[in-house]
Structure formats: structure tokens, C-alpha cells
Design a protein around this motif. Sequence first.
Motif: not given
Length: 461
Positions: A298-322
Amino acid sequence: MALTEPAPAPHPAAYEGILRRQTLRESAARTYARSLPIVPVRARGMTIEGADGRRYLDCLSGAGTLALGHNHPVVLEAIRKVIDSGAPLHVLDLATPVKDAFTTELFATLPGRLADDARIQFCGPAGTDAVEAALKLVRAATGRGGLLAFTGAYHGMTAGALAASGDAPDVRVTRLPFPQDYRCPFGTGGERGAGIAARWTEHLLDDPKGGVAAPAGMIVEPVQGEGGVNPAPDGWLRRMREITEDRSIPLIADEVQTGVGRTGAFWAVEHSGVVPDVMVLSKAIGGSLPLAVIVYRSALDVWPPGAHAGTFRGNQLAMAAGRATLAYVRENRLAERAGALGARMLARLQALGADHPSIGDVRGRGLMLGIELVDPEAAPTGAGSGSAPPPDPALAAAVQQECLRRGLIVEIGGRHSAVIRLLPPLTLTDEQATAVVDRLADALRAAERSPHRRVPSGPTR
């Protein structure tokens, strides 16, 4: 069909058109399709059936992605459950029950000292995206721009990940020696070679005239995959942890291919007891579907909102399979199974080397195994080669083709493309393990008897 029987003769008419159209339409950068000219139409567990009716034992497993093999029932059920529920399949980084369940299961598997104080960033779909995120994170957190990486490394194909890899054409990263026994860069191997490598790292970082840019982080694979299946010595990895901690340099563990039980521990860093500051995870965590994350202190968590993103970071099927995959590996102790079965396969392959001088070295950890093929009649070449004969990439390519003729899919890797790589699923049975070694041994004998030419191969991430 019995596992040890050769596959039936192919019927080219069923798939020649598909292969021809692929050659005409796809990029010249394609890799596996060149050395593995098959058209899979069905798959279950470790077995793939091609359009020609032939069956293959798959020791590539999607470059290590398929921890449970092809179409495992728990993975298919998890995917069907989400589809049938009417839940959204794409939600960017919004919270969902599926995402919460995946994150909870993932954190339950992490080394305790990291899980207790961790944050997670969902990245793009591939491991290289997660590597890029990790590099951005440590640079933002430390305010430094340099990076420490290792010879023989492979971290992906995007610009930052490729720059940290061993064959980077434009080096802006400080390259450190990765210890090896068979081809030790210092000509010693063993603990002495690893000790020299650690001492050189420490000296370089502390030398005010060493030319090292102030490092934002050190990135390391606990077992180098594309580099030739080279496990990091546990003592050396602990020393890297001490060196980085003493200098406030975040340690990044690239567990894209080594994670989820592959090496005989759930995460390969657990063999050494090392707890990194950042873990890069992909491949098997998606249960065969695209998913990549970084988990970090957590000490490394200095990013402001939107500092890193990705369109497909919400892939629900992959999360369920994972989630289903992580839980199945954990509940069925498949990491321990991989360690025990991998050790038996390693012993059989080492015994095979006694009868084949072309086998220079057999190495690996768990179900991540490598066989380095050499030309035993040629004189040793290159610094640090010691008494090791030169690698024989042509023989490795011939063995790969002979394996394919016998219904076995294997990968080639290593610095000179001379290492036969085995990445079977963790659900591999004893009978299948025997069949893999038997077919490989037969393929090696055939390749040694015939003229061989090299067939291109390469990594993916």
C-alpha cells in the motif's frame, strides 16, 4: 486411443485451406503457427484434437495460461453462471460481485505479509500490460527513473517490458547477471556463481562511478521461462531482497508464467520465502481468459485517479474463470502435486540424458521443465561456457517436429532457441506424464538420426 499410442495418420484436406488462408492473411510476426501447423477444433484437459482428426498431448498449455488444461468443468461452469445470470460482461473498473469474489480468492493465496497490506490494480488483458503498470508504479512512488533487470529475462513485448527483457535492442536498463549452473557467466556455477552474481550487483549499485541510473525498482522472474527455464537460486533471490530493501528499491516479481502452482508452490517466490513489493500476475489467473493485475504494498499506492487504466480491466468472464481456477488449485493442492510430479519427470529426463550426449542439461521447477540440447561433438564456445558444448537450435527444432508427429506439443525457448520447454497443465495425470516423456524420448532418437533444420519459434505475452 491409449495415451502412449501414436496419433492416427493425418488427413490434410480437412485443414489445408485454413492453414493456407492464415499464411496469406496473418502477420509475418506469427510464431507458434509456423512450427505447430495444426488447426485445433476440440480440446479437453491435456488433449487437443485437430481438424485432421489427430490428437495431441498439449505441453504448451497456452504458454502456461491453462493451469487446469483445456475447458475444465469448473471453469466452464463459472463462465456459464455469469452468462446465465444476466450480469454485465464489461464494466471498466466498477465494483461487481464477480470482481469482489475474484479479488478475495486471489488475496487468500498471496504471501501473508503482502496480502495483509496489499492493493490491486487491474490492468489490460496481457502480462506485458501488467509489467508496464508495475514499472510506472515504482517510478511514480520513488521519483526515480532507472530500472534493474537481468540477463536472459523476458517480460513482454510492449516498449517498457521489452526494454527490461534480455534481448532488448535499445538498452536503457541496467542489466545484472542472472545465475545459472550449466552456463554460468562466471564459469563456476552453483552457490559460488550465485554468490559472485549477488556481489557484482551490490558492488555496481554502490559504486558512485558505476553508471547506474537511480533505480526505481528491480524486476526478476523467480524462474526464467523464455530465458531457458532457469530457476533463480533461493539463496540468491533472498540476497536480492536484502540488497533492494537496504537501498529502498522496490522488488518486482514477474509471476506471469510461474504463478498459480506452476513451480510447486502457489507463487514461485514462496520457495525462497521472499516477499516482493510488487507481484505481476497474468496467464493462469484468468482461468484461460485474458486477465492481468499487479498486487503491491500500500505504501506504493501514490497514483492519482486515472494514472493507469485499461478498457478491458473489467472482464467479468475472466474474473469468474480466474476465481474458479485459483480456488480449484488451492483446494485440491495442485501446487504440491505439480512439485511432486514435476520432480519425477525431471528425474526421468535426467536419466534420459545419460544415454543422449545431445542433452546438455535438464532443469526446472515443478511442471516448468526445460531440456537444453547441445552439439556434443563441437568444442565449447563463448565466455563462461566452461565445458558445456554449444547449444543446438537445429536439433531442438527437429525434436519439436518429431514430437508433433508423435502427438506431443512442446515449446522451444532459451537464449539460442535450443531448450525444449514443457508446460503441461497442473491436472496432468501419472499416465500422461509417462506418455510425455516416452514420446519426447522417441522424438529425440528420431531427430538425432536425421538431418535437421531450424524452424522459427518465439514467445508471446
